[in-house]
Design a protein around this motif. Structure first.
Motif, PDB file in Angstrom:
ATOM      1  N   LEU A 117      42.336  51.330  47.706  1.00  0.00           N
ATOM      2  CA  LEU A 117      41.535  51.566  46.512  1.00  0.00           C
ATOM      3  C   LEU A 117      42.083  50.715  45.372  1.00  0.00           C
ATOM      4  CD1 LEU A 117      39.016  53.213  46.229  1.00  0.00           C
ATOM      5  CD2 LEU A 117      40.311  54.959  45.070  1.00  0.00           C
ATOM      6  N   ASP A 118      41.480  49.531  45.220  1.00  0.00           N
ATOM      7  CA  ASP A 118      41.962  48.572  44.218  1.00  0.00           C
ATOM      8  C   ASP A 118      41.339  48.896  42.863  1.00  0.00           C
ATOM      9  OD1 ASP A 118      43.168  45.886  43.514  1.00  0.00           O
ATOM     10  OD2 ASP A 118      41.083  45.631  42.924  1.00  0.00           O
ATOM     11  N   GLY A 119      42.179  48.817  41.828  1.00  0.00           N
ATOM     12  CA  GLY A 119      41.683  49.080  40.475  1.00  0.00           C
ATOM     13  C   GLY A 119      41.818  50.541  40.097  1.00  0.00           C
ATOM     14  N   SER A 120      42.793  51.227  40.751  1.00  0.00           N
ATOM     15  CA  SER A 120      42.835  52.694  40.572  1.00  0.00           C
ATOM     16  C   SER A 120      43.014  53.108  39.112  1.00  0.00           C
ATOM     17  CB  SER A 120      43.947  53.345  41.396  1.00  0.00           C
ATOM     18  OG  SER A 120      44.632  52.445  42.161  1.00  0.00           O
ATOM     19  N   ARG A 243      34.896  38.170  30.504  1.00  0.00           N
ATOM     20  CA  ARG A 243      34.812  39.498  31.124  1.00  0.00           C
ATOM     21  C   ARG A 243      36.169  39.833  31.731  1.00  0.00           C
ATOM     22  NH1 ARG A 243      30.977  39.842  28.696  1.00  0.00           N
ATOM     23  NH2 ARG A 243      28.786  40.345  29.242  1.00  0.00           N
ATOM     24  N   TRP A 244      36.636  41.083  31.627  1.00  0.00           N
ATOM     25  CA  TRP A 244      37.833  41.537  32.326  1.00  0.00           C
ATOM     26  C   TRP A 244      37.687  43.012  32.637  1.00  0.00           C
ATOM     27  CZ3 TRP A 244      41.148  39.326  35.265  1.00  0.00           C
ATOM     28  CH2 TRP A 244      42.310  40.001  35.672  1.00  0.00           C
ATOM     29  N   ILE A 245      37.383  43.329  33.913  1.00  0.00           N
ATOM     30  CA  ILE A 245      37.116  44.720  34.285  1.00  0.00           C
ATOM     31  C   ILE A 245      38.403  45.423  34.710  1.00  0.00           C
ATOM     32  CG2 ILE A 245      35.714  46.227  35.770  1.00  0.00           C
ATOM     33  CD1 ILE A 245      33.733  43.929  36.086  1.00  0.00           C
ATOM     34  N   ALA A 246      39.417  44.629  35.068  1.00  0.00           N
ATOM     35  CA  ALA A 246      40.703  45.140  35.554  1.00  0.00           C
ATOM     36  C   ALA A 246      40.536  45.861  36.891  1.00  0.00           C
ATOM     37  CB  ALA A 246      41.390  46.067  34.539  1.00  0.00           C
ATOM     38  N   SER A 247      39.489  45.527  37.605  1.00  0.00           N
ATOM     39  CA  SER A 247      39.306  45.849  39.018  1.00  0.00           C
ATOM     40  C   SER A 247      38.944  44.541  39.675  1.00  0.00           C
ATOM     41  CB  SER A 247      38.136  46.820  39.226  1.00  0.00           C
ATOM     42  OG  SER A 247      38.521  48.138  39.203  1.00  0.00           O
ATOM     43  N   MET A 248      39.873  43.981  40.454  1.00  0.00           N
ATOM     44  CA  MET A 248      39.617  42.651  41.037  1.00  0.00           C
ATOM     45  C   MET A 248      38.309  42.648  41.813  1.00  0.00           C
ATOM     46  SD  MET A 248      42.056  40.503  43.588  1.00  0.00           S
ATOM     47  CE  MET A 248      41.983  38.696  43.628  1.00  0.00           C
ATOM     48  N   VAL A 249      38.040  43.764  42.532  1.00  0.00           N
ATOM     49  CA  VAL A 249      36.829  43.822  43.350  1.00  0.00           C
ATOM     50  C   VAL A 249      35.597  43.628  42.475  1.00  0.00           C
ATOM     51  CG1 VAL A 249      35.413  45.347  44.773  1.00  0.00           C
ATOM     52  CG2 VAL A 249      37.858  45.269  45.128  1.00  0.00           C
ATOM     53  N   ILE A 261      35.185  32.231  36.666  1.00  0.00           N
ATOM     54  CA  ILE A 261      36.542  31.964  37.108  1.00  0.00           C
ATOM     55  C   ILE A 261      37.392  33.179  36.784  1.00  0.00           C
ATOM     56  CG2 ILE A 261      37.081  30.710  34.955  1.00  0.00           C
ATOM     57  CD1 ILE A 261      39.084  29.014  36.630  1.00  0.00           C
ATOM     58  N   PHE A 262      38.182  33.632  37.767  1.00  0.00           N
ATOM     59  CA  PHE A 262      39.078  34.792  37.649  1.00  0.00           C
ATOM     60  C   PHE A 262      40.512  34.263  37.698  1.00  0.00           C
ATOM     61  CE2 PHE A 262      40.484  39.166  38.586  1.00  0.00           C
ATOM     62  CZ  PHE A 262      41.702  38.946  39.203  1.00  0.00           C
ATOM     63  N   MET A 263      41.317  34.712  36.714  1.00  0.00           N
ATOM     64  CA  MET A 263      42.703  34.218  36.692  1.00  0.00           C
ATOM     65  C   MET A 263      43.676  35.365  36.499  1.00  0.00           C
ATOM     66  SD  MET A 263      41.991  31.014  34.118  1.00  0.00           S
ATOM     67  CE  MET A 263      43.451  30.036  34.439  1.00  0.00           C
ATOM     68  N   TYR A 264      44.627  35.500  37.436  1.00  0.00           N
ATOM     69  CA  TYR A 264      45.790  36.336  37.170  1.00  0.00           C
ATOM     70  C   TYR A 264      47.013  35.444  37.414  1.00  0.00           C
ATOM     71  CZ  TYR A 264      47.785  40.614  35.575  1.00  0.00           C
ATOM     72  OH  TYR A 264      48.392  41.550  34.776  1.00  0.00           O
ATOM     73  N   PRO A 265      47.321  34.586  36.430  1.00  0.00           N
ATOM     74  CA  PRO A 265      48.370  33.564  36.634  1.00  0.00           C
ATOM     75  C   PRO A 265      49.761  34.182  36.635  1.00  0.00           C
ATOM     76  CG  PRO A 265      47.622  33.562  34.357  1.00  0.00           C
ATOM     77  CD  PRO A 265      46.762  34.566  35.080  1.00  0.00           C
ATOM     78  N   LYS A 276      50.989  38.964  39.806  1.00  0.00           N
ATOM     79  CA  LYS A 276      50.879  40.420  39.967  1.00  0.00           C
ATOM     80  C   LYS A 276      50.214  40.775  41.284  1.00  0.00           C
ATOM     81  CE  LYS A 276      48.750  44.624  38.348  1.00  0.00           C
ATOM     82  NZ  LYS A 276      47.927  45.359  37.377  1.00  0.00           N
ATOM     83  N   LEU A 277      49.224  39.971  41.700  1.00  0.00           N
ATOM     84  CA  LEU A 277      48.382  40.371  42.827  1.00  0.00           C
ATOM     85  C   LEU A 277      49.078  40.083  44.155  1.00  0.00           C
ATOM     86  CD1 LEU A 277      44.957  39.258  41.325  1.00  0.00           C
ATOM     87  CD2 LEU A 277      46.097  41.480  41.211  1.00  0.00           C
ATOM     88  N   ARG A 278      48.699  40.854  45.204  1.00  0.00           N
ATOM     89  CA  ARG A 278      49.352  40.738  46.507  1.00  0.00           C
ATOM     90  C   ARG A 278      48.601  39.746  47.370  1.00  0.00           C
ATOM     91  NH1 ARG A 278      48.896  45.108  43.144  1.00  0.00           N
ATOM     92  NH2 ARG A 278      50.786  46.390  43.135  1.00  0.00           N
ATOM     93  N   LEU A 279      49.376  38.916  48.040  1.00  0.00           N
ATOM     94  CA  LEU A 279      48.811  37.811  48.812  1.00  0.00           C
ATOM     95  C   LEU A 279      47.993  38.312  49.990  1.00  0.00           C
ATOM     96  CD1 LEU A 279      48.516  34.824  49.611  1.00  0.00           C
ATOM     97  CD2 LEU A 279      50.807  34.962  50.649  1.00  0.00           C
ATOM     98  N   TYR A 281      46.627  41.315  51.098  1.00  0.00           N
ATOM     99  CA  TYR A 281      45.481  42.225  51.120  1.00  0.00           C
ATOM    100  C   TYR A 281      44.710  42.255  49.809  1.00  0.00           C
ATOM    101  CZ  TYR A 281      49.595  44.894  49.642  1.00  0.00           C
ATOM    102  OH  TYR A 281      50.779  45.292  49.044  1.00  0.00           O
ATOM    103  N   GLU A 282      44.996  41.304  48.922  1.00  0.00           N
ATOM    104  CA  GLU A 282      44.125  41.108  47.751  1.00  0.00           C
ATOM    105  C   GLU A 282      43.715  39.638  47.671  1.00  0.00           C
ATOM    106  OE1 GLU A 282      46.639  42.708  44.610  1.00  0.00           O
ATOM    107  OE2 GLU A 282      45.540  44.591  44.587  1.00  0.00           O
ATOM    108  N   ALA A 283      44.690  38.727  47.469  1.00  0.00           N
ATOM    109  CA  ALA A 283      44.355  37.316  47.246  1.00  0.00           C
ATOM    110  C   ALA A 283      43.724  36.658  48.464  1.00  0.00           C
ATOM    111  CB  ALA A 283      45.615  36.555  46.820  1.00  0.00           C
TER     112      ALA A 283
HETATM  113  P1  P6P Z   1      45.903  44.428  34.503  1.00  0.00           P
HETATM  114  C1  P6P Z   1      44.288  46.503  39.689  1.00  0.00           C
HETATM  115  O1  P6P Z   1      45.473  47.239  39.401  1.00  0.00           O
HETATM  116  C2  P6P Z   1      44.696  45.068  39.956  1.00  0.00           C
HETATM  117  O2  P6P Z   1      45.549  45.014  41.057  1.00  0.00           O
HETATM  118  C3  P6P Z   1      43.457  44.202  40.153  1.00  0.00           C
HETATM  119  O3  P6P Z   1      42.426  44.901  40.746  1.00  0.00           O
HETATM  120  C4  P6P Z   1      43.102  43.780  38.737  1.00  0.00           C
HETATM  121  O4  P6P Z   1      42.444  42.533  38.690  1.00  0.00           O
HETATM  122  C5  P6P Z   1      44.454  43.716  38.048  1.00  0.00           C
HETATM  123  O5  P6P Z   1      45.353  44.544  38.802  1.00  0.00           O
HETATM  124  C6  P6P Z   1      44.390  44.251  36.627  1.00  0.00           C
HETATM  125  O6  P6P Z   1      45.661  44.046  36.060  1.00  0.00           O
HETATM  126  O7  P6P Z   1      47.294  43.888  34.226  1.00  0.00           O
HETATM  127  O8  P6P Z   1      44.835  43.748  33.707  1.00  0.00           O
HETATM  128  O9  P6P Z   1      45.807  45.932  34.439  1.00  0.00           O
END
Ligand code: P6P
Length: 338
Positions: A117-120, A243-249, A261-265, A276-279, A281-283
């Motif tokens: 459950l991504d974006g909890s 836009r930034w929903i903070a749910s990658m999905v 374009i989505f960036m979590y550098p 931050k993101l995991r290679l 099962y996310e990336a």
């Molecule tokens: P931040 C959710 O916790 C997540 O892993 C991704 O789904 C999301 O893109 C990112 O972290 C959000 O991170 O730092 O903006 O809360």
């Protein structure tokens, strides 16, 4: 395919007939994951009506507070998949080590990884969240199964997808022959094909990044975002939206649907230049989907799917989406090094 409603099963059978990429065990795996996502959607949609909101009073291997729904989703995926005979083992963001299929069940040849459950952080505020999954084959000839068997580059994925629990519940899937989307028909409880051969526009005017981290970014990322913010008076000659929903999905679903374009550098708080993101099962699953839809996915410098992991929960920087924008970010990184 008939113009009437096409079910997930019919789509998979026809894809196997056309391309031969979906052997029966892989078709079973995808259908079992899809069924598990329907079960997770029921819990997600209960919200405050079910005992599913709030924290579980525990932490996961990432040191993150676990939500009740994180644990429910993880258990649903394990229980749905362990008995089918299609899997050798599973790995989850919510579990430290791999989960080897118990001896009482037949062993299969696939490895399933998921973020259940991504974006909890969005669960309790009723914002879209999702399940992300990636499928590898167990290496030929390996006796038993170990974590090393999971350490394969993203190019080795045989399937990947996500389910977004939003205004619609939508399953998005690739087995290497493009990207298809299936919307859950709640009356019939079936997945219906609602988009086939999804394409990401090569250009965009929409970027997704958590701006509150700006002071930590590396120069090339600052340059790229500054140029977007400068709008039509700046070097890009066009205005951008953010836009930034903070749910990658949810952010990736928007990009698959209309570009972006989505960036979590990586940022300076990350000593080993990871992100931050995991290679695994996310990336990687998101990179597979984006590339299959004509987009690009890098860690800022190199293709994400070309990276070979050495740890199950390895983190990575992520820049993905509309090809021409991702390539511009890569160019800025190369220019910064020169
Ligand atoms: P931040 C959710 O916790 C997540 O892993 C991704 O789904 C999301 O893109 C990112 O972290 C959000 O991170 O730092 O903006 O809360």
């Amino acid at each position: 395919m008939s113009s009437s409603r096409v079910s997930l099963t019919q789509y998979l059978v026809e894809q196997q007939r056309l391309h031969g990429h979906i052997p029966s065990q892989l078709r079973l795996l995808i259908e079992v994951v899809a069924r598990a996502c329907k079960r997770i959607a029921i819990s997600v949609n209960k919200g405050a009506l079910g005992d599913v909101l709030g924290t579980a009073g525990s932490e996961n291997v990432q040191g993150e507070v676990q939500k009740k729904l994180d644990i429910i989703a993880n258990e649903v995926l394990i229980e749905a998949n362990e008995w089918g005979g299609h899997l050798a083992a599973m790995a989850s963001e919510e579990m430290e080590g791999i989960y080897v299929v118990p001896n009482r069940f037949p062993q299969g040849e696939y490895l399933l990884m998921f973020d259940p459950l991504d974006g909890s952080s969005n669960i309790d505020v009723n914002v879209s969240i999702g399940t992300i999954f990636s499928v590898l084959k167990k290496p030929e000839g390996s006796q038993g199964v170990s974590e090393d068997d999971f350490h394969q580059p993203g190019t080795a994925q045989v399937a990947a997808g996500y389910c977004v629990y939003g205004p619609q519940t939508t399953l998005v899937l690739t087995v290497g022959d493009g990207v298809a989307m299936f919307t859950l028909d709640r009356e019939q409880g079936s997945w219906v094909l609602t988009a086939d051969d999804v394409r990401v526009p090569e250009d965009t005017k929409e970027f997704a990044i958590n701006m509150s981290n700006m002071r930590h970014w590396d120069e090339p990322v600052k340059r790229y975002i500054d140029e977007c913010l400068a709008g039509e008076e700046g070097p890009r000659g066009k205005n951008f939206n953010m836009r930034w929903i903070a749910s990658m999905v949810a952010d990736v679903h928007r990009i698959l649907t209309r570009g972006g374009i989505f960036m979590y550098p990586w940022d300076k708080r990350e000593p080993n230049k990871a992100g931050k993101l995991r290679l695994m099962y996310e990336a990687n699953p998101m990179a597979f989907l984006i590339e299959q839809a004509g987009g690009a996915a890098t860690n800022g410098r190199e293709r994400i799917m070309g990276l070979t992991p050495t740890k199950l929960h390895e983190r990575v920087a992520v820049v993905l989406g509309s090809k021409n924008e991702v390539e511009r970010v890569t160019r800025y990184h190369l220019e910064a090094k020169s």
